[in-house]
Design a protein around this motif. Structure first.
Motif, short mmCIF file in Angstrom:
data_model
loop_
_atom_site.label_atom_id
_atom_site.label_comp_id
_atom_site.label_asym_id
_atom_site.label_seq_id
_atom_site.Cartn_x
_atom_site.Cartn_y
_atom_site.Cartn_z
N SER A 64 0.82 -1.21 0.00
CA SER A 64 0.00 0.00 0.00
C SER A 64 0.86 1.27 0.00
N MET A 77 0.25 4.22 0.82
CA MET A 77 -0.64 5.16 1.50
C MET A 77 -0.03 6.55 1.63
N GLU A 115 -6.73 4.56 7.62
CA GLU A 115 -7.53 5.05 6.50
C GLU A 115 -7.69 6.56 6.61
#
Length: 159
Positions: A65, A67, A109
């Motif tokens: 990921s 992110m 998140e």
């Protein structure tokens, strides 16, 4: 993991994300979310701002990921966001040798708060997603699939 303190916070970014590369090659995005509660004062009949919480947050790129990179490409100062993560406490020594302790949120998140914004989500080339924020687009959106949740015309899960 058991014993972790999970937190969801809604607020505005105080500045654009700060990207940093560690000595071992890791990439981290640091940002601060300002969250101000609105309280109704029954005596005055008015809504008033409460005490603002400034929550320092971090997000890391990983092999599965990106992110931190997605945050840096998608978020900017002043954007209203919803963030979910875990509180972490760490200690360090400052330049004067004093021991300091900080509490920050490790993001799991983060995304736009849609109460005052619109967003169009598009997948990056690597399968990850980026956001388009009310006219500001960080990356060109990929072509949309006909049915992102379906398979080849049947009810079998695609995962």
């Amino acid at each position: 993991m058991a014993g972790e303190t999970h937190l969801t916070i809604v607020g505005n970014l105080t500045a654009g994300p700060e990207m940093r590369t560690t000595s071992n090659g890791g990439t981290v995005a640091n940002l601060t979310i300002a969250s101000t509660p609105r309280l109704f004062d029954r005596d005055s009949g008015q809504w008033e701002d409460g005490e603002t919480l400034f929550m320092r947050c971090s997000a890391w790129d990983s092999t599965y990921s990106p992110m931190a990179s997605n945050i840096q490409a998608s978020l900017a100062k002043g954007m209203r966001v919803i963030a979910r993560g875990r509180l972490e406490q760490r200690s360090y020594q400052d330049r004067d040798g004093n021991k300091r302790t900080v509490v920050e949120m490790r993001l799991d998140e983060i995304g736009p708060a849609l109460t005052r914004n619109t967003a169009q989500v598009a997948r990056n080339g690597n399968g990850q997603q980026s956001q388009q924020w009310g006219g500001q687009q960080a990356q060109a959106p990929a072509a949309r699939p006909q049915d992102p949740w379906g398979g080849a015309g049947n009810d079998d899960p695609v995962f």
